[in-house]
Structures are given as structure tokens and as C-alpha cells.
Design an enzyme around this catalytic site. Structure first.
Site, PDB file in Angstrom:
ATOM      1  N   CYS A   1       0.611  -5.139  -3.170  1.00  0.00           N
ATOM      2  CA  CYS A   1      -0.559  -5.371  -4.016  1.00  0.00           C
ATOM      3  C   CYS A   1      -0.326  -4.799  -5.424  1.00  0.00           C
ATOM      4  CB  CYS A   1      -1.813  -4.819  -3.353  1.00  0.00           C
ATOM      5  SG  CYS A   1      -3.348  -5.475  -4.063  1.00  0.00           S
TER       6      CYS A   1
ATOM      7  N   HIS B   1      -1.672  -6.923   2.407  1.00  0.00           N
ATOM      8  CA  HIS B   1      -1.507  -5.523   2.802  1.00  0.00           C
ATOM      9  C   HIS B   1      -1.013  -5.384   4.240  1.00  0.00           C
ATOM     10  CE1 HIS B   1      -3.512  -3.332  -0.571  1.00  0.00           C
ATOM     11  NE2 HIS B   1      -4.086  -4.507  -0.765  1.00  0.00           N
TER      12      HIS B   1
ATOM     13  N   GLU C   1       0.065  -2.687   5.619  1.00  0.00           N
ATOM     14  CA  GLU C   1      -0.378  -1.400   6.172  1.00  0.00           C
ATOM     15  C   GLU C   1      -1.795  -1.485   6.726  1.00  0.00           C
ATOM     16  OE1 GLU C   1      -2.206  -1.238   2.116  1.00  0.00           O
ATOM     17  OE2 GLU C   1      -0.438  -2.136   3.046  1.00  0.00           O
TER      18      GLU C   1
END
Length: 220
Positions: free
Chosen positions: A85, A192, A194
């Protein structure tokens, strides 16, 4: 396996990345913006957030900080670098990946789950997926629309990492939302991983990005 997690004023996904790195058996270490000596690290991740409040444009100020000189040094040493990002925007700003991530086609912050197609598996981060595998990860950005003047070269060199599947939520060129350098060792993705690394979060599809780093380091 020491993996640095870069921190800028305004980073807000650093703890998430740190947590997932510990899950996969790495030894994460926070690295602040003013540090250049990164030679002890095996890999680096630049997490999401709003570095310096996205002042001027996303990633513009972070791109000229001392730590990015250290990141460039790691690239020269052929160590893996992942930007997520805001991290992807920073890597594009410094020219470590081709193209730019600019204001969404509809200029509004866009936060939603998306389906993605994995377009290359030659990077350490995507090596555990299958080519053209469909995965699910969230996006959260206002400046994520990908553009490049060298689209044909990007495809010819197998540098498209992720592509939106079934919809294009930000107007990216050909739905591209992740790219890498020619070596495949520097990767910039807007979604994302994560935030999609544990089933309790709604998807665990993203954890292979981090497992792939560990597997690559263990082979080197």
C-alpha cells in the site's frame, strides 16, 4: 532470518506486519526512517499507512528519507523488498518498481475486500501460489490506481504480480495492483496481505506472501 519493518511518521500497518512475520518464524525488527545501516537484514517490508500524512502525494516525502538509501543498498545486495500500500507508493516514488500509484479514478478513499489474480510466481512473495490463482485480500487506499507508459514491457518481462479479478475498484490500468522489478526481488502491492493472514480476519490467503520470504531466505 531478520526482516526489517520500516517505520515512518504516519505508518499504521507496521504492527500488523510485525505480528505476521513472527507467525511465520521470522525475527522482525522495527527500522525508523532515519536509519541507513540495514546490511544486517535479510529482507525488508515497507508497510502501509500514511507516511508524513501523504503530504504532497502519497510516498513523496518518505521517498527522500535516509532509510530509503539503506533499502536501495539491500536491493543492490539482491535481498527481497516488499512494499504494501503506502510502501508500494514509496517504492514507485524512488523508482525501484516501474509505474506509479496515483489518485483513484473515483477520488475517494476505497476500503473493501477484493478478489485478485496472482499473475507471476517468480517473486519470493508469490512463489507459494499457483499462477493465475484467485485469492482474497482487502484494499485501503485513496491513491492506488496503477499507471505505466510501458505496459507492453511490463507484461513481456513478467512484472505484473497481482491483478484485480472480476472488478477494478480504483481504475488501475488493466486492473494491475501489484508489480515487481525485473529481478522479481522488489515487489509493490496495493492490497494488504497482512490483513488477510489469519482465518479470523476473514481470509488467510495473504500469509503466503510472508512464508515465501522465509522460504526464499532459507534457500539463499
Amino acid at each position: 532470518m531478520r526482516v526489517g519493518v520500516i517505520r515512518f511518521p504516519g505508518s499504521n500497518c507496521d504492527r500488523d506486519v510485525y505480528h505476521v512475520l513472527k507467525l511465520v518464524g521470522a525475527k522482525p525488527e522495527y527500522i525508523w526512517w532515519d536509519r541507513k545501516d540495514l546490511g544486517h537484514l535479510d529482507a525488508v517490508i515497507i508497510p502501509g499507512g500514511f507516511s508524513y500524512g501523504d503530504y504532497l502525494r502519497a510516498g513523496a516525502i518518505a521517498a527522500i528519507t535516509p532509510v530509503m538509501d539503506g533499502v536501495k543498498g539491500l536491493v543492490e545486495e539482491e535481498k527481497p523488498v516488499l512494499g504494501i500500500c503506502n510502501g508500494a507508493q514509496i517504492l514507485a516514488e524512488v523508482g525501484l518498481v516501474p509505474g506509479v500509484f496515483t489518485v483513484n479514478e473515483y477520488p475517494k478513499f476505497n476500503c473493501k475486500w477484493t478478489k485478485l489474480k496472482v499473475k507471476t510466481i517468480r517473486t519470493p512473495f508469490t512463489s507459494l501460489y499457483k499462477k493465475d490463482e484467485i485469492i482474497r485480500m482487502p484494499i485501503a487506499h485513496a491513491e492506488g490506481r496503477y499507471y505505466t507508459d510501458n505496459l507492453e514491457k511490463l507484461w513481456d518481462n513478467d512484472q505484473v504480480v497481482l491483478q484485480f479479478y472480476s472488478e477494478n475498484p480504483n481504475g488501475s490500468l488493466e486492473g494491475i495492483t501489484g508489480v515487481c522489478d525485473e529481478s522479481g526481488l522488489v515487489c509493490a502491492v496495493m492490497p494488504h496481505p497482512e490483513r488477510a493472514s489469519e482465518a479470523i480476519l476473514g481470509s488467510a490467503d495473504g500469509i503466503k506472501f510472508f512464508k515465501g520470504i522465509i522460504e526464499y531466505i532459507s534457500r539463499c
